[in-house]
Scaffold this motif. Sequence first.
Motif, mmCIF file in Angstrom:
data_model
loop_
_atom_site.group_PDB
_atom_site.id
_atom_site.type_symbol
_atom_site.label_atom_id
_atom_site.label_comp_id
_atom_site.label_asym_id
_atom_site.label_seq_id
_atom_site.Cartn_x
_atom_site.Cartn_y
_atom_site.Cartn_z
ATOM 1 N N ALA A 91 0.840 -1.200 0.000
ATOM 2 C CA ALA A 91 0.000 0.000 0.000
ATOM 3 C C ALA A 91 0.874 1.248 0.000
ATOM 4 C CB ALA A 91 -0.922 -0.009 1.223
ATOM 5 N N ARG A 92 1.958 1.206 0.766
ATOM 6 C CA ARG A 92 2.889 2.340 0.796
ATOM 7 C C ARG A 92 3.467 2.583 -0.599
ATOM 8 N NH1 ARG A 92 7.784 2.937 5.098
ATOM 9 N NH2 ARG A 92 6.046 3.698 6.339
ATOM 10 N N THR A 93 3.872 1.511 -1.271
ATOM 11 C CA THR A 93 4.430 1.638 -2.618
ATOM 12 C C THR A 93 3.416 2.230 -3.584
ATOM 13 O OG1 THR A 93 5.869 -0.282 -2.250
ATOM 14 C CG2 THR A 93 5.471 0.365 -4.536
ATOM 15 N N SER A 94 2.196 1.712 -3.568
ATOM 16 C CA SER A 94 1.159 2.187 -4.482
ATOM 17 C C SER A 94 0.834 3.657 -4.252
ATOM 18 C CB SER A 94 -0.105 1.337 -4.325
ATOM 19 O OG SER A 94 0.116 0.019 -4.764
ATOM 20 N N LEU A 95 0.752 4.067 -2.992
ATOM 21 C CA LEU A 95 0.404 5.456 -2.692
ATOM 22 C C LEU A 95 1.545 6.411 -3.032
ATOM 23 C CD1 LEU A 95 -1.523 5.052 0.674
ATOM 24 C CD2 LEU A 95 -2.461 5.761 -1.523
ATOM 25 N N ILE A 96 2.784 5.999 -2.760
ATOM 26 C CA ILE A 96 3.920 6.856 -3.094
ATOM 27 C C ILE A 96 3.964 7.098 -4.598
ATOM 28 C CG2 ILE A 96 6.446 6.945 -3.235
ATOM 29 C CD1 ILE A 96 6.535 5.584 -0.500
ATOM 30 N N ILE A 97 3.865 6.017 -5.363
ATOM 31 C CA ILE A 97 3.882 6.149 -6.822
ATOM 32 C C ILE A 97 2.655 6.913 -7.300
ATOM 33 C CG2 ILE A 97 3.696 4.861 -8.988
ATOM 34 C CD1 ILE A 97 5.532 2.783 -7.842
ATOM 35 N N GLY A 98 1.492 6.617 -6.699
ATOM 36 C CA GLY A 98 0.273 7.298 -7.101
ATOM 37 C C GLY A 98 0.351 8.798 -6.908
ATOM 38 N N VAL A 99 0.838 9.221 -5.753
ATOM 39 C CA VAL A 99 0.920 10.659 -5.452
ATOM 40 C C VAL A 99 1.984 11.336 -6.309
ATOM 41 C CG1 VAL A 99 1.497 12.344 -3.674
ATOM 42 C CG2 VAL A 99 0.018 10.409 -3.116
ATOM 43 N N ILE A 100 3.185 10.734 -6.379
ATOM 44 C CA ILE A 100 4.274 11.354 -7.148
ATOM 45 C C ILE A 100 3.937 11.393 -8.638
ATOM 46 C CG2 ILE A 100 6.680 11.124 -7.870
ATOM 47 C CD1 ILE A 100 7.314 9.968 -5.143
ATOM 48 N N ALA A 101 3.567 10.229 -9.182
ATOM 49 C CA ALA A 101 3.305 10.152 -10.621
ATOM 50 C C ALA A 101 2.127 11.031 -11.017
ATOM 51 C CB ALA A 101 3.033 8.699 -11.019
ATOM 52 N N ASN A 102 1.065 10.972 -10.238
ATOM 53 C CA ASN A 102 -0.102 11.762 -10.596
ATOM 54 C C ASN A 102 0.156 13.249 -10.388
ATOM 55 O OD1 ASN A 102 -2.914 11.536 -11.507
ATOM 56 N ND2 ASN A 102 -3.396 12.498 -9.556
ATOM 57 N N GLY A 103 0.907 13.585 -9.350
ATOM 58 C CA GLY A 103 1.244 14.988 -9.125
ATOM 59 C C GLY A 103 2.048 15.575 -10.273
ATOM 60 N N VAL A 104 3.049 14.814 -10.732
ATOM 61 C CA VAL A 104 3.866 15.280 -11.854
ATOM 62 C C VAL A 104 3.042 15.364 -13.137
ATOM 63 C CG1 VAL A 104 5.848 14.718 -13.328
ATOM 64 C CG2 VAL A 104 6.011 14.410 -10.850
ATOM 65 N N SER A 105 2.196 14.369 -13.378
ATOM 66 C CA SER A 105 1.381 14.383 -14.606
ATOM 67 C C SER A 105 0.393 15.542 -14.601
ATOM 68 C CB SER A 105 0.646 13.053 -14.771
ATOM 69 O OG SER A 105 -0.321 12.866 -13.757
ATOM 70 N N VAL A 106 -0.159 15.877 -13.436
ATOM 71 C CA VAL A 106 -1.075 17.018 -13.346
ATOM 72 C C VAL A 106 -0.325 18.325 -13.604
ATOM 73 C CG1 VAL A 106 -2.465 18.388 -11.742
ATOM 74 C CG2 VAL A 106 -2.773 15.925 -11.847
ATOM 75 N N LEU A 107 0.883 18.443 -13.068
ATOM 76 C CA LEU A 107 1.685 19.655 -13.300
ATOM 77 C C LEU A 107 2.022 19.811 -14.783
ATOM 78 C CD1 LEU A 107 4.184 19.624 -10.277
ATOM 79 C CD2 LEU A 107 2.286 21.201 -10.664
ATOM 80 N N ILE A 108 2.481 18.715 -15.402
ATOM 81 C CA ILE A 108 2.824 18.773 -16.828
ATOM 82 C C ILE A 108 1.589 19.070 -17.675
ATOM 83 C CG2 ILE A 108 3.683 17.455 -18.809
ATOM 84 C CD1 ILE A 108 5.426 15.884 -16.856
ATOM 85 N N GLY A 109 0.511 18.331 -17.414
ATOM 86 C CA GLY A 109 -0.707 18.519 -18.183
ATOM 87 C C GLY A 109 -1.286 19.914 -18.023
ATOM 88 N N SER A 110 -1.245 20.433 -16.795
ATOM 89 C CA SER A 110 -1.769 21.782 -16.545
ATOM 90 C C SER A 110 -0.936 22.829 -17.273
ATOM 91 C CB SER A 110 -1.783 22.077 -15.045
ATOM 92 O OG SER A 110 -2.626 21.177 -14.358
ATOM 93 N N ALA A 111 0.380 22.695 -17.186
ATOM 94 C CA ALA A 111 1.264 23.664 -17.842
ATOM 95 C C ALA A 111 1.062 23.646 -19.355
ATOM 96 C CB ALA A 111 2.722 23.354 -17.501
ATOM 97 N N VAL A 112 1.007 22.456 -19.938
ATOM 98 C CA VAL A 112 0.834 22.343 -21.395
ATOM 99 C C VAL A 112 -0.547 22.851 -21.815
ATOM 100 C CG1 VAL A 112 0.639 20.722 -23.316
ATOM 101 C CG2 VAL A 112 2.473 20.446 -21.647
ATOM 102 N N GLY A 113 -1.590 22.397 -21.116
ATOM 103 C CA GLY A 113 -2.953 22.760 -21.491
ATOM 104 C C GLY A 113 -3.230 24.250 -21.356
ATOM 105 N N ILE A 114 -2.808 24.849 -20.246
ATOM 106 C CA ILE A 114 -3.067 26.274 -20.024
ATOM 107 C C ILE A 114 -2.255 27.133 -20.986
ATOM 108 C CG2 ILE A 114 -2.850 28.149 -18.359
ATOM 109 C CD1 ILE A 114 -3.428 26.096 -16.149
ATOM 110 N N THR A 115 -0.994 26.757 -21.176
ATOM 111 C CA THR A 115 -0.142 27.527 -22.097
ATOM 112 C C THR A 115 -0.679 27.467 -23.527
ATOM 113 O OG1 THR A 115 1.810 27.048 -20.738
ATOM 114 C CG2 THR A 115 2.203 27.790 -22.995
ATOM 115 N N ALA A 116 -1.023 26.268 -23.974
ATOM 116 C CA ALA A 116 -1.544 26.112 -25.334
ATOM 117 C C ALA A 116 -2.889 26.796 -25.500
ATOM 118 C CB ALA A 116 -1.667 24.629 -25.677
#
Length: 295
Positions: A91-116
């Motif tokens: 559970a620790r592994t899944s949550l760490i990856i879930g938070v980090i990966a999803n956090g980074v993907s939201v940052l990238i997606g937000s930056a690309v989407g808003i800028t474009a």
Amino acid sequence: MADVAISVPVAPTPGVFRRLLKRKLAVFGLIVIALIVFAAVFAPWIVPYNPDEQFFEGLTLEGAPLAPNVQFWFGTDLVGRDLLSRIIYGARTSLIIGVIANGVSVLIGSAVGITAGYFKGWVSTVLMRFTDLMMAFPALLLAIVLAAIFRPSLLIVAMVIAMVNWVQIARVLYTETRSLAERDFVEAERALGAGTFRILTRHIFPHLVSTIVVYATLGIATTVLLEATLSYLGIGVQPPTASWGNIIFENQTYFTSAPWLVFIPGFAIILLALAFNLVGDALRDILDPTQQGHH
């Protein structure tokens, strides 16, 4: 004054949580998430055994895993390790990856989407064509290729998942930003001499907070499932680090004789993904202005 009224964003408020608590399925999801987060954070203190410790008494005389019993509540795996302890650490592994990966993907997606969405011309064209190119590849296949190229580790798996999960939120935010950029209150701000940074941070981004929150919540469920899939395929989190996906991968040969080794981690994956989906769906209904007053 009319322009000021139009520019008031629909963003999360303290009342959102109270409305969330009125939905039984959302409350169930929150309880499940809270329990799993608690177990993951306090894993070193609540697990009955070291997740990597192999017990001689954890195997039958024939060398097979033990079924759930008083000593090992979830039984043992094929090398005599306590399955309950490994599930909790998984559970620790899944949550760490879930938070980090999803956090980074939201940052990238937000930056690309808003800028474009805000800038027109070649900037918008380049960013959205690249987004379309990424969407053309099946996410799982692309993740498998990236994971095979890099040496799998907790951080690498998180980054691989982030690299394939940002496109959906980028596309949604691009559409919303483009619509907002053409609204009267934004045009009025430009006429008054407001700079790009002020317009984006004060008048556009607040309108997008609700969408970002919803996608960030729903995205964790997708991330957990993708991590489990990669680990099951042997190119995700590597043993002996416990992951729900690699627990299934390691013990799949005993599926018929020791089905709990597959069903228990499988149920954990489904339960966590379902919990985040329930909360995300409820947030989408609450924060969507078209749904206001209908619940």
